[in-house]
Design a protein around this motif. Structure first.
Motif, PDB file in Angstrom:
ATOM      1  N   ASP A   1       0.806  -1.305  -0.168  1.00  0.00           N
ATOM      2  CA  ASP A   1      -0.015   0.023  -0.017  1.00  0.00           C
ATOM      3  C   ASP A   1       0.652   1.462  -0.061  1.00  0.00           C
ATOM      4  O   ASP A   1       0.696   2.309  -0.760  1.00  0.00           O
ATOM      5  CB  ASP A   1      -1.032  -0.073   1.128  1.00  0.00           C
ATOM      6  N   LEU A   2       2.088   1.333   0.742  1.00  0.00           N
ATOM      7  CA  LEU A   2       2.745   2.332   0.784  1.00  0.00           C
ATOM      8  C   LEU A   2       3.509   2.665  -0.550  1.00  0.00           C
ATOM      9  O   LEU A   2       3.849   3.691  -0.836  1.00  0.00           O
ATOM     10  CB  LEU A   2       3.873   2.555   1.777  1.00  0.00           C
ATOM     11  N   ARG A   3       3.941   1.627  -1.395  1.00  0.00           N
ATOM     12  CA  ARG A   3       4.677   1.771  -2.511  1.00  0.00           C
ATOM     13  C   ARG A   3       3.518   2.411  -3.463  1.00  0.00           C
ATOM     14  O   ARG A   3       3.930   3.076  -4.279  1.00  0.00           O
ATOM     15  CB  ARG A   3       5.026   0.472  -2.924  1.00  0.00           C
ATOM     16  N   VAL A   4       2.312   1.955  -3.532  1.00  0.00           N
ATOM     17  CA  VAL A   4       1.529   2.458  -4.354  1.00  0.00           C
ATOM     18  C   VAL A   4       0.983   3.953  -4.012  1.00  0.00           C
ATOM     19  O   VAL A   4       0.910   4.719  -4.933  1.00  0.00           O
ATOM     20  CB  VAL A   4      -0.136   1.632  -4.334  1.00  0.00           C
ATOM     21  N   LEU A   5       1.084   4.180  -2.646  1.00  0.00           N
ATOM     22  CA  LEU A   5       0.905   5.645  -2.294  1.00  0.00           C
ATOM     23  C   LEU A   5       2.123   6.400  -2.893  1.00  0.00           C
ATOM     24  O   LEU A   5       1.765   7.696  -3.280  1.00  0.00           O
ATOM     25  CB  LEU A   5       0.774   5.664  -0.674  1.00  0.00           C
ATOM     26  N   GLN A   6       3.136   5.994  -2.666  1.00  0.00           N
ATOM     27  CA  GLN A   6       4.493   6.835  -3.341  1.00  0.00           C
ATOM     28  C   GLN A   6       4.066   6.859  -4.812  1.00  0.00           C
ATOM     29  O   GLN A   6       4.767   8.102  -5.298  1.00  0.00           O
ATOM     30  CB  GLN A   6       5.602   6.015  -2.765  1.00  0.00           C
ATOM     31  N   THR A   7       3.800   5.957  -5.390  1.00  0.00           N
ATOM     32  CA  THR A   7       3.730   6.236  -6.764  1.00  0.00           C
ATOM     33  C   THR A   7       2.524   7.189  -7.309  1.00  0.00           C
ATOM     34  O   THR A   7       2.814   7.939  -8.294  1.00  0.00           O
ATOM     35  CB  THR A   7       3.482   4.922  -7.608  1.00  0.00           C
ATOM     36  N   SER A   8       1.537   7.245  -6.434  1.00  0.00           N
ATOM     37  CA  SER A   8       0.662   8.102  -6.640  1.00  0.00           C
ATOM     38  C   SER A   8       0.953   9.496  -6.308  1.00  0.00           C
ATOM     39  O   SER A   8       0.609  10.663  -7.020  1.00  0.00           O
ATOM     40  CB  SER A   8      -0.751   7.952  -5.836  1.00  0.00           C
ATOM     41  N   LEU A   9       1.750   9.755  -5.472  1.00  0.00           N
ATOM     42  CA  LEU A   9       2.164  11.252  -5.065  1.00  0.00           C
ATOM     43  C   LEU A   9       3.148  11.783  -6.172  1.00  0.00           C
ATOM     44  O   LEU A   9       3.005  12.902  -6.252  1.00  0.00           O
ATOM     45  CB  LEU A   9       3.072  11.114  -3.649  1.00  0.00           C
ATOM     46  N   LYS A  10       4.072  10.719  -6.606  1.00  0.00           N
ATOM     47  CA  LYS A  10       4.853  11.336  -7.826  1.00  0.00           C
ATOM     48  C   LYS A  10       4.018  11.851  -8.986  1.00  0.00           C
ATOM     49  O   LYS A  10       4.417  12.409  -9.650  1.00  0.00           O
ATOM     50  CB  LYS A  10       5.753  10.071  -8.100  1.00  0.00           C
ATOM     51  N   HIS A  11       2.715  11.055  -9.183  1.00  0.00           N
ATOM     52  CA  HIS A  11       2.101  11.640 -10.437  1.00  0.00           C
ATOM     53  C   HIS A  11       1.289  12.672  -9.892  1.00  0.00           C
ATOM     54  O   HIS A  11       1.276  13.615 -10.797  1.00  0.00           O
ATOM     55  CB  HIS A  11       0.952  10.274 -10.462  1.00  0.00           C
ATOM     56  N   CYS A  12       1.178  12.836  -8.819  1.00  0.00           N
ATOM     57  CA  CYS A  12       0.465  14.144  -8.213  1.00  0.00           C
ATOM     58  C   CYS A  12       1.474  15.546  -8.203  1.00  0.00           C
ATOM     59  O   CYS A  12       1.295  16.464  -8.853  1.00  0.00           O
ATOM     60  CB  CYS A  12       0.078  14.079  -6.796  1.00  0.00           C
ATOM     61  N   TYR A  13       2.871  15.063  -8.105  1.00  0.00           N
ATOM     62  CA  TYR A  13       4.081  15.952  -8.529  1.00  0.00           C
ATOM     63  C   TYR A  13       4.115  16.369  -9.883  1.00  0.00           C
ATOM     64  O   TYR A  13       4.179  17.630 -10.148  1.00  0.00           O
ATOM     65  CB  TYR A  13       5.318  15.575  -7.757  1.00  0.00           C
ATOM     66  N   HIS A  14       3.933  15.394 -10.503  1.00  0.00           N
ATOM     67  CA  HIS A  14       4.047  15.701 -12.000  1.00  0.00           C
ATOM     68  C   HIS A  14       2.900  16.394 -12.734  1.00  0.00           C
ATOM     69  O   HIS A  14       3.216  17.297 -13.543  1.00  0.00           O
ATOM     70  CB  HIS A  14       4.182  14.309 -12.813  1.00  0.00           C
TER      71      HIS A  14
ATOM     72  N   ASP B   1       4.425  22.552  -3.769  1.00  0.00           N
ATOM     73  CA  ASP B   1       5.685  21.821  -4.122  1.00  0.00           C
ATOM     74  C   ASP B   1       6.661  21.490  -3.156  1.00  0.00           C
ATOM     75  O   ASP B   1       7.036  20.219  -3.124  1.00  0.00           O
ATOM     76  CB  ASP B   1       6.360  22.900  -5.254  1.00  0.00           C
ATOM     77  N   VAL B   2       6.704  22.184  -2.088  1.00  0.00           N
ATOM     78  CA  VAL B   2       7.508  21.585  -0.794  1.00  0.00           C
ATOM     79  C   VAL B   2       6.830  20.404  -0.289  1.00  0.00           C
ATOM     80  O   VAL B   2       7.685  19.796   0.282  1.00  0.00           O
ATOM     81  CB  VAL B   2       7.787  22.910  -0.085  1.00  0.00           C
ATOM     82  N   LEU B   3       5.519  20.683  -0.126  1.00  0.00           N
ATOM     83  CA  LEU B   3       4.721  19.777   0.603  1.00  0.00           C
ATOM     84  C   LEU B   3       4.986  18.383   0.072  1.00  0.00           C
ATOM     85  O   LEU B   3       5.214  17.272   0.596  1.00  0.00           O
ATOM     86  CB  LEU B   3       3.483  20.299   1.010  1.00  0.00           C
ATOM     87  N   LEU B   4       4.704  18.369  -1.119  1.00  0.00           N
ATOM     88  CA  LEU B   4       4.698  17.194  -1.980  1.00  0.00           C
ATOM     89  C   LEU B   4       6.052  16.476  -2.177  1.00  0.00           C
ATOM     90  O   LEU B   4       6.167  15.151  -2.023  1.00  0.00           O
ATOM     91  CB  LEU B   4       4.215  17.322  -3.542  1.00  0.00           C
ATOM     92  N   THR B   5       7.132  17.315  -2.143  1.00  0.00           N
ATOM     93  CA  THR B   5       8.463  16.958  -2.122  1.00  0.00           C
ATOM     94  C   THR B   5       8.777  16.206  -0.844  1.00  0.00           C
ATOM     95  O   THR B   5       9.485  14.943  -1.032  1.00  0.00           O
ATOM     96  CB  THR B   5       9.375  17.876  -2.694  1.00  0.00           C
TER      97      THR B   5
END
Length: 389
Positions: A89-102, A176-180
């Motif tokens: 679940d955490l790996r999926v969450l990390q991938t989703s957050l990277k998509h949000c950052y993009h 941007d700072v929060l997502l990073t």
């Protein structure tokens, strides 16, 4: 009350003196009902099958077990299973957050024409010609744009954003700072809680407590990010940050008039432009304007900030041209006062510009926040703790 099961003999074998008692869960030894504590059987010396059986002829005691069966507590098994599932679940969450950052800051490093990319947004007032134009957002900045103004208190003019000096949108910069930091936090969490080669030095001794603390920090970061995109409530169109974060005059070519405040913010995941024409609070009103106001031939524009006095400066801390010079000051030898000035707002306009990427980003952050909240609730329930939301 804990569940338990008694395994007892069938009625046909009442002469058996012992039977086993097993417990499904760890619990204190149950108190057996009086009916099971005393069982009877025919007297040993009477072997006649025709003799009647009496319930009071003989009684035997059934020994209770001295210790219960060694079974694993169910919550320990649930916690082990949940921790295993939580890694995926955490790996999926990390991938989703990277998509949000993009969505906020697209990766254009491999594109040789990345300087020409970005989201071009329309800036226009509905049903009027007061504001017409467009701006281009690249990441957290407005890189270029042209806006035509026909305000009631200023001459008609065209504002052109200097590409060499883009405007930074402060809420998007904070986002941007929060997502990073959220992505970095998940990377650290996965490295310590789910290492590729686990060992005693890398894995925390109580991994569930470590994960609960990390997820609590992550939930707060996502909540702050959602609040930034939501902006101030719609019931109040006034964003108090305009008094200190309005765009500097140098962002435009030619420079912005000193009496015009140009402020970009966020509200309901949309870019919002606030335009205000300013007037020094200590500037005397000329005699002609006094007569016009008294006769009714001229009226002040009514809005929610009309009678308030604000202390104003641009994002660079300067308020050029908004100070009334002293009567005895020599303009050749006295430098202009650029400190924050007290001003009135003569005219105020608000223009919304919908950004598809920001709207999608807001929806994804809300979904991730709900998913993370459910994960934290499950972990807290298995750990036997109360969730602090």
């Amino acid at each position: 009350m804990s569940d338990w099961v008694i395994v007892c003999p069938l009625p046909a074998s009442l002469h058996a003196r012992d039977f086993a008692v097993g417990f499904l869960k760890e619990a204190r030894e149950p108190v057996l009902p009086p009916l099971l504590e005393r069982l009877v059987e025919p007297p040993a010396q009477d072997t006649s099958r025709d003799a009647p059986f009496s319930d009071t002829d003989m009684e035997i005691n059934i020994p209770l077990p001295k210790r219960q069966l060694p079974l694993t507590p169910p919550k320990h098994r649930e916690l082990a299973w949940l921790l295993t599932e939580l890694g995926d679940d955490l790996r999926v969450l990390q991938t989703s957050l990277k998509h949000c950052y993009h969505l906020l800051r697209p990766d254009t490093s491999s594109d040789p024409n990345c300087s020409h990319k970005g989201n071009t947004l329309v800036v226009s007032t509905p049903r009027t010609e007061a504001v017409k134009g467009h701006i281009t957002r690249i990441g957290t900045r407005i890189a270029r744009g042209t806006i035509h103004l026909k305000l009631r208190t200023l001459p008609a003019q065209t504002l052109s954003i200097d590409p060499g000096h883009p405007i930074t949108i402060a809420p998007l910069d904070d986002l941007d700072v929060l997502l990073t930091r959220s992505i970095d936090l998940l990377d650290i969490t996965l490295t310590h809680a789910y290492p590729d080669e686990p060992n005693a030095a890398s894995t925390p001794p109580r991994v569930e407590a470590f994960l609960a603390a990390q997820l609590r920090v992550l939930a707060q970061a996502l909540s702050d990010a959602t609040a930034l995109l939501r902006g101030p409530p719609l019931l109040s169109d006034t964003d108090p940050l305009w008094t200190s974060r309005s765009s500097a005059l140098s962002h435009f070519h030619p420079p912005l008039p000193p009496t015009l405040s140009f402020y970009l913010g966020l509200q309901e995941s949309q870019l919002v432009l606030w335009l205000r024409t300013l007037e020094p609070a200590d500037q005397p009103v000329n005699l002609g304007m006094k007569f016009a106001l008294a006769l009714g031939t001229a009226r002040r524009i009514e809005h929610d900030e009309a009678e308030q006095v604000f202390t104003y400066c641009c994002e660079d801390g300067c308020a050029k041209g908004l100070h009334t010079p002293a009567p005895d000051a020599d303009p050749k030898t006295t430098p202009p006062d650029e400190s924050p000035a007290r001003v009135f707002v003569r005219e105020k306009l608000r223009v919304e510009s919908a950004d598809p990427n920001l709207l999608s980003l807001s929806a994804k952050l809300n979904a991730l926040s709900h998913s993370l909240l459910q994960t934290r609730r499950n972990l807290a329930a298995v750990m036997g703790e109360d969730l602090e939301e």
